[in-house]
Design a protein around this motif. Structure first.
Motif, PDB file in Angstrom:
ATOM      1  N   ARG A 205       0.876  -1.174   0.000  1.00 55.56           N
ATOM      2  CA  ARG A 205       0.000   0.000   0.000  1.00 55.56           C
ATOM      3  C   ARG A 205       0.913   1.223   0.000  1.00 55.56           C
ATOM      4  O   ARG A 205       1.509   1.559   1.014  1.00 55.56           O
ATOM      5  N   PHE A 206       1.021   1.878  -1.143  1.00 54.29           N
ATOM      6  CA  PHE A 206       1.977   2.973  -1.310  1.00 54.29           C
ATOM      7  C   PHE A 206       1.370   4.284  -0.829  1.00 54.29           C
ATOM      8  O   PHE A 206       0.407   4.789  -1.405  1.00 54.29           O
ATOM      9  N   ASN A 207       1.972   4.846   0.203  1.00 55.41           N
ATOM     10  CA  ASN A 207       1.381   6.003   0.870  1.00 55.41           C
ATOM     11  C   ASN A 207       2.005   7.323   0.429  1.00 55.41           C
ATOM     12  O   ASN A 207       1.328   8.189  -0.093  1.00 55.41           O
TER      13      ASN A 207
ATOM     14  N   ASP B 266      19.041   8.565  -9.978  1.00 53.81           N
ATOM     15  CA  ASP B 266      17.925   9.272  -9.345  1.00 53.81           C
ATOM     16  C   ASP B 266      16.890   8.251  -8.891  1.00 53.81           C
ATOM     17  O   ASP B 266      16.599   7.280  -9.609  1.00 53.81           O
ATOM     18  N   LEU B 267      16.341   8.479  -7.708  1.00 51.66           N
ATOM     19  CA  LEU B 267      15.424   7.512  -7.108  1.00 51.66           C
ATOM     20  C   LEU B 267      14.115   8.165  -6.696  1.00 51.66           C
ATOM     21  O   LEU B 267      14.086   9.283  -6.180  1.00 51.66           O
ATOM     22  N   ALA B 268      13.025   7.439  -6.910  1.00 46.66           N
ATOM     23  CA  ALA B 268      11.741   7.734  -6.272  1.00 46.66           C
ATOM     24  C   ALA B 268      11.613   6.778  -5.095  1.00 46.66           C
ATOM     25  O   ALA B 268      11.738   5.555  -5.262  1.00 46.66           O
ATOM     26  N   LEU B 269      11.380   7.311  -3.916  1.00 40.78           N
ATOM     27  CA  LEU B 269      11.306   6.517  -2.690  1.00 40.78           C
ATOM     28  C   LEU B 269       9.884   6.556  -2.149  1.00 40.78           C
ATOM     29  O   LEU B 269       9.273   7.623  -2.064  1.00 40.78           O
ATOM     30  N   VAL B 270       9.377   5.396  -1.787  1.00 41.71           N
ATOM     31  CA  VAL B 270       7.964   5.257  -1.439  1.00 41.71           C
ATOM     32  C   VAL B 270       7.829   4.548  -0.094  1.00 41.71           C
ATOM     33  O   VAL B 270       8.517   3.548   0.162  1.00 41.71           O
ATOM     34  N   SER B 271       6.929   5.051   0.750  1.00 46.92           N
ATOM     35  CA  SER B 271       6.595   4.332   1.983  1.00 46.92           C
ATOM     36  C   SER B 271       5.506   3.318   1.670  1.00 46.92           C
ATOM     37  O   SER B 271       4.434   3.674   1.194  1.00 46.92           O
ATOM     38  N   ASP B 272       5.822   2.058   1.900  1.00 46.40           N
ATOM     39  CA  ASP B 272       4.865   0.969   1.689  1.00 46.40           C
ATOM     40  C   ASP B 272       4.195   0.681   3.022  1.00 46.40           C
ATOM     41  O   ASP B 272       4.703  -0.085   3.840  1.00 46.40           O
TER      42      ASP B 272
ATOM     43  N   ARG C   6       7.729  -1.257   4.558  1.00 49.31           N
ATOM     44  CA  ARG C   6       9.044  -1.136   3.944  1.00 49.31           C
ATOM     45  C   ARG C   6       9.169   0.211   3.235  1.00 49.31           C
ATOM     46  O   ARG C   6       8.177   0.901   2.999  1.00 49.31           O
ATOM     47  N   ILE C   7      10.400   0.544   2.862  1.00 51.33           N
ATOM     48  CA  ILE C   7      10.653   1.621   1.928  1.00 51.33           C
ATOM     49  C   ILE C   7      10.982   0.982   0.594  1.00 51.33           C
ATOM     50  O   ILE C   7      11.859   0.112   0.508  1.00 51.33           O
ATOM     51  N   ARG C   8      10.263   1.390  -0.457  1.00 50.37           N
ATOM     52  CA  ARG C   8      10.511   0.886  -1.804  1.00 50.37           C
ATOM     53  C   ARG C   8      11.257   1.947  -2.603  1.00 50.37           C
ATOM     54  O   ARG C   8      10.966   3.146  -2.488  1.00 50.37           O
ATOM     55  N   ALA C   9      12.218   1.504  -3.399  1.00 47.39           N
ATOM     56  CA  ALA C   9      13.025   2.410  -4.212  1.00 47.39           C
ATOM     57  C   ALA C   9      12.833   2.087  -5.685  1.00 47.39           C
ATOM     58  O   ALA C   9      12.861   0.919  -6.087  1.00 47.39           O
TER      59      ALA C   9
ATOM     60  N   TYR D 235       4.356   5.280   7.121  1.00 44.18           N
ATOM     61  CA  TYR D 235       3.232   6.133   6.727  1.00 44.18           C
ATOM     62  C   TYR D 235       3.741   7.313   5.898  1.00 44.18           C
ATOM     63  O   TYR D 235       3.857   7.228   4.694  1.00 44.18           O
ATOM     64  N   GLY D 236       4.072   8.416   6.546  1.00 49.54           N
ATOM     65  CA  GLY D 236       4.631   9.546   5.814  1.00 49.54           C
ATOM     66  C   GLY D 236       6.097   9.333   5.491  1.00 49.54           C
ATOM     67  O   GLY D 236       6.784   8.511   6.118  1.00 49.54           O
ATOM     68  N   LEU D 237       6.602  10.101   4.502  1.00 49.14           N
ATOM     69  CA  LEU D 237       7.994   9.954   4.081  1.00 49.14           C
ATOM     70  C   LEU D 237       8.511  11.264   3.507  1.00 49.14           C
ATOM     71  O   LEU D 237       7.809  11.953   2.768  1.00 49.14           O
ATOM     72  N   ALA D 238       9.757  11.603   3.854  1.00 45.48           N
ATOM     73  CA  ALA D 238      10.469  12.728   3.242  1.00 45.48           C
ATOM     74  C   ALA D 238      11.914  12.291   3.037  1.00 45.48           C
ATOM     75  O   ALA D 238      12.522  11.688   3.934  1.00 45.48           O
TER      76      ALA D 238
END
Length: 441
Positions: free
Chosen positions: A102-104, A120-126, A131-134, A175-178
């Motif tokens: 579930r990508f938040n 360059d990466l897009a980083l996602v909170s799953d 997990r963190i997805r890259a 949940y949140g990510l920066a």
């Protein structure tokens, strides 16, 4: 620095005063572009748009792309015209009784050293799998009009918060990510769902894939001492604590801005891979209001008749999507979604983050306005002919036209930054030259 020490420090930094004597009427702007609406039902893949990020193309800024999370439906990638370029599904559940991906939230970093190559990466909170997805972003694919994102997450990454897979299924998860870079190092700050905890992770190359390791943890307060001596905790379901979702890092100053949804906005210095003392610099209007829990309807009920008046004036709970507009010499703005009144609050980036006003994205001739906005992001540099003076992207939690009988309809709205800046009686700064998001660290 330990979490317990930080709680004490954070509490000591909370300054609560009466509401300001003056408030401004929100100004209005219209969006220029919108992405296709997605539907949160089985036919729509349970898609629920949430948080956007922008990748700036190094060769042609007009080819820059927008990456948006869709929760259970994964990710979509869009061009600056709002058209979908790529869809990536969230990971399936590893077993029948487990939660699927579930990508938040999503953010972008530039130039991470991966398998000996700047990537360059897009980083996602799953949120589903904790997990963190890259995802690697391929500039050549962007130029060729091909799908540009590729999953490069290390296969053995561990949960960010949970101590076991059974805990993952309890969904007190990422949940949140920066994301941000510091010289040659790259980091993400991640918040925990239904908790007040933040975690700082450093990204690592794990055999040509992206992994991470824990650097620090911060527990924001869940209970607050009011000026009248009373102790107050924000409205929440039993066993839950006031969570953070919207976050952004001032990449030049090394400052994290975090929106604790039912509390307000925090400023946290990041120094030597550690969280420093948090400071609450604005509060939601509902701060300090007593409440009861209605067990029948399973919801909190605010006792507004007995509001003691300790809340702020600029944010209606929930406080959500946070983003930073960089201008020269430390100037610029911090923007936060005031979800309770469908506006966005604007604060000075420097000093004590003085509030400057609010704006709303209203219905235009062809594109509807923005309601219940979760995530947002702002870019100061020119992005082609469509957005020559920067771009603000906001999640719209109530996109129209909705399809009767189906789930909620959501999408993302693109608005020229100069339109936002020019809407204020004293226009905000438009600075396309002094900050380059590709070179910030």
């Amino acid at each position: 620095m330990s979490a317990s020490a930080l709680i004490a420090l954070a509490t000591s930094f909370i300054v609560v005063t009466g509401a300001p004597a003056h408030s401004r009427i929100p100004v209005s702007v219209n969006a220029d572009v919108e992405t296709p609406a997605v539907l949160d039902d089985e036919a729509g893949g349970n898609a629920d748009a949430d948080d956007p990020a922008v990748w700036v193309d190094p060769e042609d800024s007009g080819r820059s792309i927008v990456i948006g999370t869709l929760k259970e439906a994964g990710l979509d990638v869009y061009g600056l015209d709002g058209k979908r370029l790529q869809h990536l599904a969230a990971p399936e559940a590893p077993r029948e009784d487990a939660s699927g991906g579930r990508f938040n939230n999503v953010d972008v970093i530039y130039g991470f050293e991966l398998a000996g190559k700047k990537t360059d990466l897009a980083l996602v909170s799953d949120r589903g799998r904790d997990r963190i997805r890259a995802f690697a972003i391929d500039p050549a694919a962007v130029a060729a009009g091909k799908p540009p994102l590729k999953d490069v997450t290390a296969p053995n990454v561990s949960p960010v918060f949970a101590s076991s897979e059974s805990e993952v299924d309890e969904q007190r998860t990422s949940y949140g990510l920066a994301a941000f870079s510091d010289d040659d190092d790259a980091f993400v700050v991640v918040s925990q769902r239904n908790e007040s905890r933040l975690r700082l992770l450093e990204l690592k190359d794990r055999g040509g894939r992206v992994g991470y390791q824990r650097e620090d943890t911060l527990d924001l307060p869940g209970t607050f001492q009011l000026p009248n001596g009373a102790s107050w905790a924000p409205c929440a379901d039993p066993g839950e604590f006031p969570q953070v979702e919207g976050m952004a890092v001032d990449k030049e100053e090394g400052v994290l801005y975090a929106a604790q949804e039912a509390v307000g906005l925090w400023r946290v210095e990041l120094d030597d891979e550690e969280f420093e003392s948090p400071e609450l610099f604005d509060r939601v209007r509902e701060y300090g209001t007593p409440w009861t829990y209605d067990a029948t309807d399973e919801e909190c009920v605010l006792d507004t008749d007995n509001d003691p008046g300790f809340g702020g004036e600029h944010l209606g709970a929930d406080a959500e999507g946070v983003t930073v507009y960089h201008a020269e010499d430390g100037t610029g703005y911090v923007l936060a979604s005031s979800q309770g009144d469908n506006t966005f609050a604007v604060y000075e980036r420097e000093g004590d983050n003085a509030h400057l006003g609010n704006f709303a994205v209203k219905d235009g001739p062809a594109i509807d306005g923005v309601q219940h906005s979760d995530g947002s992001t702002v870019v100061n540099v020119p992005l082609g002919d469509a957005f020559p003076k920067g771009l603000l992207i906001t999640h719209d939690g109530e996109a129209t036209p909705a399809d009767p009988g189906r789930g909620e309809s959501t999408n993302f709205k693109f608005t020229r930054w100069d339109a936002v800046a020019g809407a204020f009686p004293r226009p905000l700064v438009v600075d396309t030259d002094s900050f380059d998001p590709r070179k910030a660290d």
